[in-house]
Motif scaffolding. Structure first.
Motif, PDB file in Angstrom:
ATOM      1  N   THR A  78     -17.842   9.727 -30.170  1.00  0.00           N
ATOM      2  CA  THR A  78     -16.873  10.147 -29.734  1.00  0.00           C
ATOM      3  C   THR A  78     -17.361  11.778 -29.399  1.00  0.00           C
ATOM      4  N   VAL A 123     -11.201   6.242 -29.689  1.00  0.00           N
ATOM      5  CA  VAL A 123     -12.239   4.999 -29.951  1.00  0.00           C
ATOM      6  C   VAL A 123     -11.629   4.028 -30.274  1.00  0.00           C
ATOM      7  N   HIS A 149     -12.822  10.909 -24.745  1.00  0.00           N
ATOM      8  CA  HIS A 149     -13.718  11.247 -25.703  1.00  0.00           C
ATOM      9  C   HIS A 149     -14.705  10.354 -25.966  1.00  0.00           C
ATOM     10  N   TRP A 150     -14.700   9.109 -25.632  1.00  0.00           N
ATOM     11  CA  TRP A 150     -15.681   8.145 -25.879  1.00  0.00           C
ATOM     12  C   TRP A 150     -16.813   8.234 -25.136  1.00  0.00           C
TER      13      TRP A 150
END
Length: 200
Positions: free
Chosen positions: A81, A128, A45-46
């Motif tokens: 994110t 994250v 996601h980062w």
């Protein structure tokens, strides 16, 4: 430095040499190490906003209550994110996995996340946090200091970096050459309070 030493030595350092620049090849190494971080369903996601423009750094410093490390550190990342990464061609997250793993895991992604925005955010923020720890320990092992930051106006930071819709700011991360040691670790809760066996 080995991993165990890096864990014990890592501190949130606030004072950096503003004249020091981390070499490009070491920046690349740090990013490569960050990419090794685990994430739910390998969604990764980062998104790292590497802030190199001094004017933007000054704006971010103002949004972070004038904390000097924002402008003085060699590197400043706004760690964001993508809350909707789970629905963006999820097959690509498993492209190198065995077909039998792909056939099981990829179809799970949509039903797991769809319709549950709290879970989407929770998993993205967990990712994250894992990335931040990987980067901080990697930086320490490479001989650098770091400072994870949440003391800032998140909405203002989002405006400054032009954060897209369905993204969120998780933290900022400073990496550089520390010039003043952090104070001793302030204290730990007892292991008996931290560790619960089987159930509360």
């Amino acid at each position: 430095m080995n991993t165990l030493d890096a864990i014990r030595a890592r501190r949130a350092v606030k004072h950096y040499d503003p004249a020091f620049t981390i070499p490009k090849e070491e920046l690349e190494q740090l990013i490569d190490l960050a990419m090794q971080s685990p994430s739910s369903f390998n969604i990764q996601h980062w998104r790292l906003v590497n802030v190199t423009d001094p004017k933007i750094r000054m704006q971010l410093r103002a949004a972070a209550h004038d904390q000097a490390q924002v402008t003085d550190g060699s590197l400043l990342f706004v760690v964001c994110t993508d809350l909707k990464a789970w629905e963006k061609d999820p097959q690509r997250y498993w492209v190198n996995a065995p077909k039998e793993a792909q056939d099981i895991l990829v179809p799970w992604i949509n039903p797991f996340y769809a319709g549950n925005e709290q879970l989407q955010r929770d998993e993205a923020m967990r990712s994250v946090g894992i990335l931040l720890q990987t980067m901080m320990l990697s930086a320490k092992a490479m001989g650098y200091d770091s400072c994870p930051m949440i003391g800032f106006d998140s909405d203002k930071v989002g405006q400054i970096i032009k954060l897209p819709k369905n993204y969120a700011v998780g933290a900022m991360l400073v990496v550089g050459k520390g010039i003043q040691s952090a104070w001793p670790k302030p204290g730990f809760i007892s292991k008996t309070e931290m560790l619960i066996e089987n159930h509360f």
